[in-house]
Every structure is written in structure tokens, then in C-alpha cells.
Design a protein around this motif. Sequence first.
Motif, short mmCIF file in Angstrom:
data_model
loop_
_atom_site.label_atom_id
_atom_site.label_comp_id
_atom_site.label_asym_id
_atom_site.label_seq_id
_atom_site.Cartn_x
_atom_site.Cartn_y
_atom_site.Cartn_z
N ILE A 319 0.84 -1.20 0.00
CA ILE A 319 0.00 0.00 0.00
C ILE A 319 0.88 1.25 0.00
O ILE A 319 0.61 2.22 -0.72
CB ILE A 319 -0.94 0.01 1.23
N ALA A 320 1.93 1.24 0.80
CA ALA A 320 2.84 2.40 0.86
C ALA A 320 3.47 2.66 -0.51
O ALA A 320 3.61 3.81 -0.94
CB ALA A 320 3.91 2.17 1.91
N GLN A 323 0.89 4.28 -2.83
CA GLN A 323 0.57 5.67 -2.51
C GLN A 323 1.46 6.66 -3.26
O GLN A 323 1.04 7.78 -3.56
CB GLN A 323 0.70 5.91 -1.00
N THR A 329 -0.62 9.94 -1.05
CA THR A 329 -1.85 9.61 -0.33
C THR A 329 -2.83 8.95 -1.28
O THR A 329 -3.01 9.40 -2.41
CB THR A 329 -2.50 10.88 0.26
N LEU A 330 -3.47 7.88 -0.83
CA LEU A 330 -4.46 7.23 -1.66
C LEU A 330 -5.63 8.17 -1.92
O LEU A 330 -5.90 9.07 -1.12
CB LEU A 330 -4.98 5.96 -0.95
N ALA A 335 -8.76 5.58 0.49
CA ALA A 335 -8.12 5.69 1.80
C ALA A 335 -9.12 5.39 2.91
O ALA A 335 -8.77 4.76 3.93
CB ALA A 335 -7.52 7.08 1.98
N TRP A 338 -9.56 1.68 3.13
CA TRP A 338 -8.34 1.08 3.67
C TRP A 338 -8.29 1.24 5.20
O TRP A 338 -7.99 0.29 5.93
CB TRP A 338 -7.12 1.69 3.02
#
Length: 537
Positions: A319-320, A323, A329-330, A335, A338
Amino acid sequence: MSKSEMDQVQEQARQVFVAAGRLGADFCEESRSRAFYYDASAWERHKPMFDQMWNSLLQLRAAMQYPPLGLEQVVEQLNDAARIAKRMRAAILPQQAPASWTGRPIGVVLGVTNPGPPQFTSYMEFFPDLNTVAERGLRALHGIAQASSTEDPFALLEIERAADTEDFTLINRFPNTAEGHVRFLEFVYLEIREQADALRAGKYTHASIENQLRQGVKWSEAKRRAQELSELPAALAQTLASVLNRTLDLGTVAQIEELLKPVVRALRDFLERHRSAQLAAALKAVRHELEIWNSLNSPSESGYLLERVPKGHRLHGAIAALQVFFGGTLPRQVAGHWRKFLELTRSDDEDAESEAEWLITWLDGELRKLGTALKASDSQAGEKSKVLEDLLWPSDACAIALTARFRGQAHDALVERLQTILDKQLPDRPRMTILQSLQDRGCDLLIEWRDGTKHGIQLKSNFDIEEKTFTGTTIVQMQDSRQHGLAKLYVVFCGDLTSQSNRQKVRSILSRMSAMNDPYLLGVPPERALPLLFPAT
């Protein structure tokens, strides 16, 4: 004008330049992903910032018409910002316009309803101009602030000199990354284009333009950054180096502008494709980790999953990594899901599975959009090449004896004849330009399609083939043609093959072209060129 009025003008100008910079950064970011070309609602995200810029310009009309003393440079950039804003307004479709494109034949060929890039995202093309006017406008305002802080009552009159000598840290605007280097080269191209335009229009003195080329355009920095682009295809890297190794001065600026334009476009295209591949890999990595979580039916990624899979924490890492492609940032909705997924897994809530499924569905949608965009781009270029290739390669070859007709045929006349034939038969009416000259750089006939794709044709007459330097000259010209940014080069040989010498030369060069294994090149032998140019033969 009082000091308070001057301060008000400067603050409104600052709002214009800040808004231009933000729009430019956002457009640049979106333009890297071809998927955005298919989002008809994309403009709504940028409309508030554009409105802020437009309204601020309207409030500054009086100052722009009658520039206050000391604000001449700021007003000049405000006028540029106004021109850009007007062009943007003209490029945006009305809200009642259709949000899809179903034109033929590309829509049918691709099997999609929105092959683009459509008009409703054409505003993205303005990001270089927006970035430039933002940078120059803020620089001019910064110069005024510095001048105002001195005790010299005439300091405002020296703003231009101060701005020229100020040392800006380019690494802040163009970081030491592939994206930063390409953006820097795009910036340098715009600077060169501006000076070339000024030279053609006689807008400034030659001395002023020469000085700007020598001190304002960071030509040596462009060379260094180009060397940092280590992942470029060899041919593109070689072409870029050949342009940047030229001396930039008054006599070469127009030529360098012409050479650099297709190279910069090719750099951006390569970077977009490279980034798309990385984004696809990041999306697939997150999906894979979510599938693992689902398959183990884990109530907690940090608990049970860690016991079953030593690297169970990889979902957080995936995920990181994802991003990064969304500005760190998603997207807000993603986000939210998540965060909810993490909260539910910590409390062992079974609803975590539904959140995981939502995320997987979103990932699949992003991958489909990405794949459609790349397919559209590849298919459009490939379809155009196929159409052109079918015309240049008649189904029936003529007998070798008939190629004697090429004897005495003038090179220029053959090129003009070929242009007339293609103009009648090619779909979508591409723009065709005869470049044949001592400086044609390996392309006699340039074909430019509406979407920017370019093909080139190099024609070899019987006289050319009979020349002793034929083979060496042809190979050099094939390499030189890459400077035009062509998708493909077609070399049409119009020689008399009843001559043993000509036959050996043509067969030899066609063999060498085949051995190059380069899809960029296609040779059309005389047996095909004759029925192409003289169908009744």
C-alpha cells in the motif's frame, strides 16, 4: 499608486501565479497516466482553482492595462497568464457536450467507446506553460520584495537585473529523479522555443536573445541531467545526446528547437509508459497481498497472518508503494476503505472481508483503465502504421524488367507523385509535408496524423542508387531520421533492377535493414515501388 494599493496588486498577482503553479502541477501529474484521458469529469476537480486564477486576473485588469512603476515584469507575466487562461477556456468543452467519443475508424478498430485523447482533457496540454508563467511570476514578485527591503529608493528599477542574477535551487523544482530530469528538459525546450520565437518575430535585439541563450537557458545542466536518464532506450538516448551536444547560440537556436521538440515528446512518452508499467505492478502487488489475506481468512493481518506467512506485513508495504503514484496519499474514498479495513481487522470483525473485496474491485478497475489507455495508444499507432504499410506494399510485385521505367525519373517528381497518391488514399487526412532538401535529415515526406503520430518516407531514385556513396549515405540518413520523432520510417527504393550493379546495391541494403531487427525501419523494394507509383504498370 499608494503602497497599500501596490501591496494589494502584488497579493492578487501572487494568487494568480500560485493557482497557475498548482494547476500546472496537477495537469502534469494527471497527464502521466493515460487513464485520465478517459475521465470526462476530470475538469470538475480543477475548476475551482481555475476560477480563482480567472477571477484574480479580472480584478487586475486595470493594473495590467496601466502597469504601476516597478511592476512591469509582474504585469508581463500576468498578461501571459491571461493568454493561457483564455486558451484553456476555449479548449474546454461545454458541459452539454457528449462525454464519449465514437468516431470511426479508430473506435471500431479498438473496440472502445472513448479512444481519445478526447477534447475534454485537452487542457492537460497547458501544464508546461502554466508552470513557466508561475515560476517567472513568483520570481518577479520575489525580486520586488527584495528590492523593497533595501534602502535604495531606485531599487525597484533594478528588479530585472536582480532576477537574472538570483541563484535558484532547481533541485527543488526538478528533483534528482527520472521525472524531475524529463520535466527539466521540457522546461529547457520551452525556454529555447521562446527565444526562437522572439528571434523570428524580431521581438528583441540579437544581443538580448544571445545573452538569454548564454545565461538564461541552462544548457549544460540539461546535458548532465540527460546523462542521468540511464534507462532510456539506446536509440532515444543517442538522439537526445546528439541534440544536447550542439552549441546553443543565435545561429542554432531555431534548429535546436526543431530537433529538441520530438525528442522531448519521446522522452515524455517513454516516461509515461515506464510509469504506467510501475503503477500496474504496484496495483497488482496490493491485489496479490489482499488475495493472500482472503485465502487465509485472517482476522488480523498483524496477528494470525503473521503466524502463517512470515512476510504477512507486506500488505502495508505494498500500500505504501502504491501511494507514491497518487502523490503520497491514496484517493480519499480508497483511503477511507483502507482505514476501515484496518480497523475491522484489529477488532476481528467479519466485515473486513467485504472491505477487502471493495479494495480488490477498485484495484481491478484501475488496472482495466490503465490497460485500456495503453491499448488505445498502441493500437492507434499500430493501426496507422498498418494502413500506411498496406498502401506502400502493393499485393502484387511487378517483374524486374519493368523496373527499367525508373530510369530517368527525377527524385522530386517521384516524391510529389507519392504524396498525391497517399493524400487520396490515407484515411483521416493526415498532414503531409515534403521535406526533401539538403537538410531533410533522412525524411523526404513527413506524414503527421491528428493525434501527433508521425511517419516518414525516404525515397531513393535510380540516380541515388547509382551513386558510389549510396549505401553509406542511406544508412546515415536512416539514423538521422530519428530526429523527427517518427513512429516508423519507410525507405522506398525506385531503382532500375535490370542493372546488375543497382540490383546488388538494393539487395544489400535491404539485407542490412533486415539484420538490424529494428521495427522502426521498413524497406520497399523496386518491384513493389513501381506498382505503387505507377498502378497501371
